[in-house]
Design a protein around this motif. Structure first.
Motif, PDB file in Angstrom:
ATOM      1  N   ILE A  82       0.834  -1.195   0.000  1.00  0.00           N
ATOM      2  CA  ILE A  82       0.000   0.000   0.000  1.00  0.00           C
ATOM      3  C   ILE A  82       0.870   1.247   0.000  1.00  0.00           C
ATOM      4  O   ILE A  82       0.505   2.268  -0.585  1.00  0.00           O
ATOM      5  N   ASN A 117      -8.188   2.672  -4.247  1.00  0.00           N
ATOM      6  CA  ASN A 117      -8.835   1.868  -5.264  1.00  0.00           C
ATOM      7  C   ASN A 117      -8.421   0.424  -5.038  1.00  0.00           C
ATOM      8  O   ASN A 117      -7.278   0.037  -5.247  1.00  0.00           O
ATOM      9  N   CYS A 118      -9.382  -0.362  -4.595  1.00  0.00           N
ATOM     10  CA  CYS A 118      -9.060  -1.733  -4.201  1.00  0.00           C
ATOM     11  C   CYS A 118      -8.412  -2.483  -5.344  1.00  0.00           C
ATOM     12  O   CYS A 118      -7.601  -3.367  -5.120  1.00  0.00           O
ATOM     13  N   LEU A 121      -4.530  -2.585  -5.258  1.00  0.00           N
ATOM     14  CA  LEU A 121      -3.965  -3.492  -4.251  1.00  0.00           C
ATOM     15  C   LEU A 121      -4.293  -4.945  -4.588  1.00  0.00           C
ATOM     16  O   LEU A 121      -3.457  -5.838  -4.414  1.00  0.00           O
ATOM     17  N   ALA A 122      -5.498  -5.168  -5.090  1.00  0.00           N
ATOM     18  CA  ALA A 122      -5.897  -6.538  -5.420  1.00  0.00           C
ATOM     19  C   ALA A 122      -5.000  -7.111  -6.497  1.00  0.00           C
ATOM     20  O   ALA A 122      -4.532  -8.244  -6.390  1.00  0.00           O
ATOM     21  N   THR A 125      -1.589  -7.835  -5.028  1.00  0.00           N
ATOM     22  CA  THR A 125      -1.599  -9.019  -4.179  1.00  0.00           C
ATOM     23  C   THR A 125      -1.700 -10.284  -5.012  1.00  0.00           C
ATOM     24  O   THR A 125      -1.026 -11.269  -4.745  1.00  0.00           O
TER      25      THR A 125
ATOM     26  N   CYS B  36     -17.506  -2.259  -2.447  1.00  0.00           N
ATOM     27  CA  CYS B  36     -16.965  -3.457  -3.074  1.00  0.00           C
ATOM     28  C   CYS B  36     -17.103  -4.659  -2.165  1.00  0.00           C
ATOM     29  O   CYS B  36     -17.708  -5.662  -2.502  1.00  0.00           O
ATOM     30  N   ILE B  83      -2.560   5.215   6.563  1.00  0.00           N
ATOM     31  CA  ILE B  83      -2.588   3.906   5.918  1.00  0.00           C
ATOM     32  C   ILE B  83      -1.748   2.898   6.682  1.00  0.00           C
ATOM     33  O   ILE B  83      -2.139   1.739   6.831  1.00  0.00           O
ATOM     34  N   VAL B 110      -9.512 -12.437  -0.503  1.00  0.00           N
ATOM     35  CA  VAL B 110      -8.784 -11.197  -0.713  1.00  0.00           C
ATOM     36  C   VAL B 110      -9.468 -10.024  -0.009  1.00  0.00           C
ATOM     37  O   VAL B 110      -8.880  -8.966   0.154  1.00  0.00           O
ATOM     38  N   LEU B 114      -8.022  -6.379   1.652  1.00  0.00           N
ATOM     39  CA  LEU B 114      -8.586  -5.214   0.991  1.00  0.00           C
ATOM     40  C   LEU B 114      -9.303  -4.270   1.954  1.00  0.00           C
ATOM     41  O   LEU B 114      -9.709  -3.191   1.553  1.00  0.00           O
ATOM     42  N   VAL B 116      -7.844  -2.659   4.041  1.00  0.00           N
ATOM     43  CA  VAL B 116      -6.928  -1.518   4.081  1.00  0.00           C
ATOM     44  C   VAL B 116      -7.414  -0.402   3.179  1.00  0.00           C
ATOM     45  O   VAL B 116      -7.388   0.775   3.544  1.00  0.00           O
ATOM     46  N   VAL B 117      -7.839  -0.779   1.984  1.00  0.00           N
ATOM     47  CA  VAL B 117      -8.225   0.233   1.021  1.00  0.00           C
ATOM     48  C   VAL B 117      -9.727   0.421   1.005  1.00  0.00           C
ATOM     49  O   VAL B 117     -10.267   1.019   0.100  1.00  0.00           O
ATOM     50  N   CYS B 119     -12.725   2.271   1.468  1.00  0.00           N
ATOM     51  CA  CYS B 119     -12.821   3.733   1.542  1.00  0.00           C
ATOM     52  C   CYS B 119     -13.386   4.202   2.872  1.00  0.00           C
ATOM     53  O   CYS B 119     -13.045   5.278   3.336  1.00  0.00           O
TER      54      CYS B 119
END
Lengths: 207, 217
Positions: A82, A117-118, A121-122, A125, B36, B83, B110, B114, B116-117, B119
């Motif tokens: 990240i 924006n996932c 990172l997705a 990963t 998401c 973060i 996953v 995720l 972490v991100v 929003c």
């Protein structure tokens, strides 16, 4: 030749069969936030493609040459990836601000949001832990080129859907819609139909 | 949705911080952030529960820590610091679930990294915890986390029950209609969008109704 074909399938699979937006639900926030105007979607798409490919390349190197040999990958992959993404986004922001102020204005708050924006990172990963999400072949290990191609597929899939969907939403604005579905709910309904169409790709071939 | 928080009227300010997360600033339905994960994991009630708990934990803890250290964070580099704080808590959740709840971890996959991100968490760190006291930030995190979990549970119940005809928790089926002809589309991808669209339409309907009610009364 078969190697090339494999790369092609990897790209197509990442872009269509496992489309990041409609099949995996990753990165929906920018998808709904920014898809109401064509111009911003295109700008967003370009910067996402760029950030994503860069982020995966750096993350792959970090994983294979730093985290994994040191044996700390399991604990540190989230923070380190990240941070890579956050600094890249900062960089892209600076470049766009210099190169095209109108675009910068239009993107507004969404540019820093690429950090969250996932999809980025997705993709990072998954390029070091393939099948983490799709549960395909956990033991498999992507090479550098493969992970870059995979990420490009993911990013292109994201952009294509984002742009097509933006066009669709501009059209829906003019359509007579039931009162309570006006605005975002009908966009979700449209996304449902869109996702249904993308399910047609499922099972076409394996990644 | 807000029934279970209407008890106890002491410390009104803090309580309001807690309850606002359910309707007025519900992260999913009103702020439209963190979509998401919610759409992806709400195929089963069990997933919703674990995902909700994970988000409540991360959101509350990161809000508390950021609020505590907010005076020492230079403004220019606040986002990376947020973060890193969030990522540490997510790593805790990641390893805990992996160690103790392997089947759930495999299904959520996953989505745990995720967080972490997600929003919601960064938005609250930036927009709330960075400029409010510890108590308020904690309540805010707890409230929004619970609002998120509520929506997730509603979606999970709707989709799992109508999509498969049963509700499975752990190994046991809590409810089982024994039907094979349920609309399986609800637990597939388009179903998530449809469910969420219906929820949003319901909210708009509710808003419109309460507004006309106020005008009449």
């Amino acid at each position: 030749m078969s190697e090339l074909w494999r790369y092609f399938l990897l790209f197509l699979g990442a872009a269509l069969v496992y489309n990041i937006l409609l099949i995996r639900f990753i990165a929906l926030c920018p998808f709904f936030g920014i898809s109401n105007r064509m111009e911003t979607s295109i700008g967003m798409s370009i910067s996402v493609i760029f950030v994503m490919v860069m982020a995966t390349s750096v993350s792959w190197l970090a994983w294979n040459y730093a985290l994994e040999p040191l044996g700390v990958g399991e604990f540190l992959y989230i923070p380190s990836f990240i941070l890579v993404i956050a600094s890249l986004v900062q960089f892209v922001e600076m470049v766009i601000k210099k190169a095209s102020p109108p675009l910068y204005k239009a993107m507004g708050i969404y540019l820093p949001l690429i950090t969250t924006n996932c999809a980025v990172l997705a993709a990072a990963t998954e390029s070091v832990k393939p099948g983490f999400f799709t549960k395909l072949n956990i033991a498999y290990h992507y090479g550098f080129l493969e992970s870059v191609i995979y990420t490009m597929g993911v990013a292109v899939g994201f952009s294509a859907v984002l742009i097509v969907f933006a066009a669709m939403r501009e059209r829906i604005e003019l359509a007579p819609v039931p009162k309570f579905f006006r605005g975002v709910p009908i966009a979700f309904m449209a996304a449902a139909l869109f996702s249904l169409a993308f399910m047609g790709f499922a099972g076409m071939f394996k990644l | 949705m807000s029934d279970d928080v209407e008890k106890g009227a002491g410390k009104r300010g803090l309580l309001r911080e807690l309850t606002k997360g359910f309707i007025t600033t519900n992260p999913l339905l009103v702020l439209m952030v963190g979509l998401c994960s919610s759409l992806a994991v709400s195929t089963r009630v069990e997933n919703s529960v674990f995902m909700g708990l994970a988000v409540i934990f991360v959101l509350t803890c990161s809000n508390i820590i950021i609020s505590l250290i907010r005076r020492f964070i230079p403004e220019q580099i606040r986002i990376p610091i947020f973060i890193v704080v969030i990522a540490s808590f997510v790593t805790i959740v990641d390893l805990t679930l992996k160690g103790f709840f392997k089947p759930v971890y495999d299904r959520l996959g996953v989505w745990i990294p995720l967080i972490v991100v997600n929003c919601i968490i960064l938005a609250r760190a930036e927009g709330y915890a960075y400029s409010n006291s510890v108590g308020r930030a904690a309540m805010d995190g707890l409230g929004l986390g619970m609002g998120y979990t509520c929506v997730l549970l509603i979606m999970g119940l709707f989709r799992e029950f109508l999509g498969t005809g049963k509700i499975v928790f752990g190994e046991r089926a809590l409810v089982d209609l024994g039907s094979n002809s349920m609309p399986a589309i609800l637990i597939m991808f388009p179903g998530a969008f449809i469910t969420f669209a219906l929820l949003l339409a319901l909210l708009q309907w509710h808003k419109a109704r309460s507004k006309t009610g106020e005008e009449e009364g």
